[in-house]
Scaffold this motif. Sequence first.
Motif, PDB file in Angstrom:
ATOM      1  N   SER A 125       0.826  -1.221   0.000  1.00 29.45           N
ATOM      2  CA  SER A 125       0.000   0.000   0.000  1.00 29.45           C
ATOM      3  C   SER A 125       0.844   1.248   0.000  1.00 29.45           C
ATOM      4  CB  SER A 125      -1.002   0.090   1.159  1.00 29.45           C
ATOM      5  OG  SER A 125      -0.994  -1.003   1.956  1.00 29.45           O
ATOM      6  N   ALA A 126       2.062   1.155   0.549  1.00 30.22           N
ATOM      7  CA  ALA A 126       2.944   2.329   0.531  1.00 30.22           C
ATOM      8  C   ALA A 126       3.714   2.431  -0.792  1.00 30.22           C
ATOM      9  CB  ALA A 126       3.919   2.272   1.702  1.00 30.22           C
ATOM     10  N   GLN A 127       3.357   1.525  -1.729  1.00 31.59           N
ATOM     11  CA  GLN A 127       4.014   1.486  -3.039  1.00 31.59           C
ATOM     12  C   GLN A 127       5.519   1.298  -2.960  1.00 31.59           C
ATOM     13  OE1 GLN A 127       2.208   5.084  -4.750  1.00 31.59           O
ATOM     14  NE2 GLN A 127       0.941   3.719  -5.972  1.00 31.59           N
ATOM     15  N   LEU A 128       5.937   0.554  -1.940  1.00 27.06           N
ATOM     16  CA  LEU A 128       7.358   0.203  -1.832  1.00 27.06           C
ATOM     17  C   LEU A 128       7.590  -1.088  -2.619  1.00 27.06           C
ATOM     18  CD1 LEU A 128       7.786   0.851   1.988  1.00 27.06           C
ATOM     19  CD2 LEU A 128       8.764   2.196   0.115  1.00 27.06           C
ATOM     20  N   PRO A 129       8.820  -1.306  -3.089  1.00 23.64           N
ATOM     21  CA  PRO A 129       9.073  -2.543  -3.829  1.00 23.64           C
ATOM     22  C   PRO A 129       8.950  -3.763  -2.904  1.00 23.64           C
ATOM     23  CG  PRO A 129      11.116  -1.322  -3.487  1.00 23.64           C
ATOM     24  CD  PRO A 129       9.998  -0.434  -3.014  1.00 23.64           C
ATOM     25  N   LEU A 130       8.347  -4.857  -3.403  1.00 24.36           N
ATOM     26  CA  LEU A 130       8.222  -6.080  -2.614  1.00 24.36           C
ATOM     27  C   LEU A 130       9.397  -6.994  -2.949  1.00 24.36           C
ATOM     28  CD1 LEU A 130       4.393  -6.839  -3.021  1.00 24.36           C
ATOM     29  CD2 LEU A 130       5.543  -5.342  -1.369  1.00 24.36           C
ATOM     30  N   LYS A 131      10.235  -7.234  -1.936  1.00 25.87           N
ATOM     31  CA  LYS A 131      11.449  -8.007  -2.202  1.00 25.87           C
ATOM     32  C   LYS A 131      11.428  -9.328  -1.466  1.00 25.87           C
ATOM     33  CE  LYS A 131      14.419  -3.973  -2.576  1.00 25.87           C
ATOM     34  NZ  LYS A 131      15.032  -3.113  -1.566  1.00 25.87           N
ATOM     35  N   PRO A 132      12.123 -10.343  -2.001  1.00 29.63           N
ATOM     36  CA  PRO A 132      12.270 -11.598  -1.250  1.00 29.63           C
ATOM     37  C   PRO A 132      13.057 -11.365   0.048  1.00 29.63           C
ATOM     38  CG  PRO A 132      12.972 -11.874  -3.540  1.00 29.63           C
ATOM     39  CD  PRO A 132      12.781 -10.406  -3.317  1.00 29.63           C
ATOM     40  N   LYS A 133      12.776 -12.204   1.047  1.00 30.01           N
ATOM     41  CA  LYS A 133      13.470 -12.077   2.334  1.00 30.01           C
ATOM     42  C   LYS A 133      13.867 -13.442   2.849  1.00 30.01           C
ATOM     43  CE  LYS A 133      10.376  -8.579   4.092  1.00 30.01           C
ATOM     44  NZ  LYS A 133       9.237  -8.360   4.933  1.00 30.01           N
ATOM     45  N   ALA A 134      14.984 -13.503   3.560  1.00 35.54           N
ATOM     46  CA  ALA A 134      15.335 -14.726   4.295  1.00 35.54           C
ATOM     47  C   ALA A 134      15.481 -14.324   5.757  1.00 35.54           C
ATOM     48  CB  ALA A 134      16.629 -15.317   3.768  1.00 35.54           C
ATOM     49  N   VAL A 135      14.692 -14.914   6.631  1.00 39.42           N
ATOM     50  CA  VAL A 135      14.758 -14.559   8.055  1.00 39.42           C
ATOM     51  C   VAL A 135      14.890 -15.811   8.910  1.00 39.42           C
ATOM     52  CG1 VAL A 135      13.556 -12.346   7.985  1.00 39.42           C
ATOM     53  CG2 VAL A 135      12.227 -14.429   8.158  1.00 39.42           C
ATOM     54  N   LEU A 136      15.626 -15.635  10.018  1.00 43.79           N
ATOM     55  CA  LEU A 136      15.815 -16.740  10.932  1.00 43.79           C
ATOM     56  C   LEU A 136      14.598 -16.817  11.843  1.00 43.79           C
ATOM     57  CD1 LEU A 136      18.153 -18.631  11.531  1.00 43.79           C
ATOM     58  CD2 LEU A 136      18.949 -16.982  13.216  1.00 43.79           C
ATOM     59  N   ILE A 137      13.963 -18.007  11.954  1.00 49.42           N
ATOM     60  CA  ILE A 137      12.834 -18.065  12.873  1.00 49.42           C
ATOM     61  C   ILE A 137      13.167 -18.831  14.148  1.00 49.42           C
ATOM     62  CG2 ILE A 137      10.998 -17.508  11.247  1.00 49.42           C
ATOM     63  CD1 ILE A 137      10.399 -20.380  10.898  1.00 49.42           C
TER      64      ILE A 137
END
Length: 206
Positions: A125-137
């Motif tokens: 909604s903020a028109q920011l680019p949607l990027k892939p992410k890798a996060v530790l859970i």
Amino acid sequence: MRQTTFFALLFLTALAAITACNRQPKAPEISPLTEEESARFLEQGQEIAQATFAAMSGRLQAAMQEGGVAHAAQYCNTAALPIADSLSGVYGAKIRRTSLKVRNPEDRPDDLEKSALEQYARDWSAQLPLKPKAVLIDNQTVAFYAPIKVNAFCLSCHGEVGASLKAEDYATLKSLYPEDQAVGYQDGDWRGLWSIRFDRNLHEPK
Ligand code: HEC
């Protein structure tokens, strides 16, 4: 007598406090993802998402040519999850697609996926680019997320009912997925996420 009770209580309280202290779980030591790990999981995640997408859309297009949307939707119903599962086996990863508006109840997000989806929704909604992410859970598990967008081909099953999605095809979809929420999309819309969980310590595809 009274004093004995008092001391007994005091003793018990102290004992309880000490045992409670000893029992306190140690905070697990999570070592953050190194740059090398982040790069590796991002690369593997994208590779898997693309391979799964190619497998799914190849079969879907073949089924559409064979018998139109209604046939493909029924095919999708039985084929999409097994394809993801078998690729999950090959890569030693758990592969899912999820969304804030799901068609298949089995694709509903878990709590972590839900907060990831909400973050992507805010960025969208903020028109920011949607990027892939890798996060530790946790220390063992890495979550990979990548946005899924809708293109013109998807609209025959996820578009506007009565327009890009024909009413009779929607009726078939509804009979397969009575709780379907995955309609009303336009070409280019953000639809959901690839959600892939990796074993942090497994380095190469099996
Ligand atoms: C022939 C109809 C059809 C077409 C075309 C189609 N889908 Fe779907 N889609 C379905 C069905 C049926 C499901 C539910 C089965 C499943 O879990 O995959 C689904 C599920 C999904 C899901 C999983 C989340 C959920 O809602 O259950 C995503 C994401 C998705 N579709 C995106 C797309 C995108 C992006 C395209 C275009 C590249 C597309 N679909 C094209 C029928 C279709």
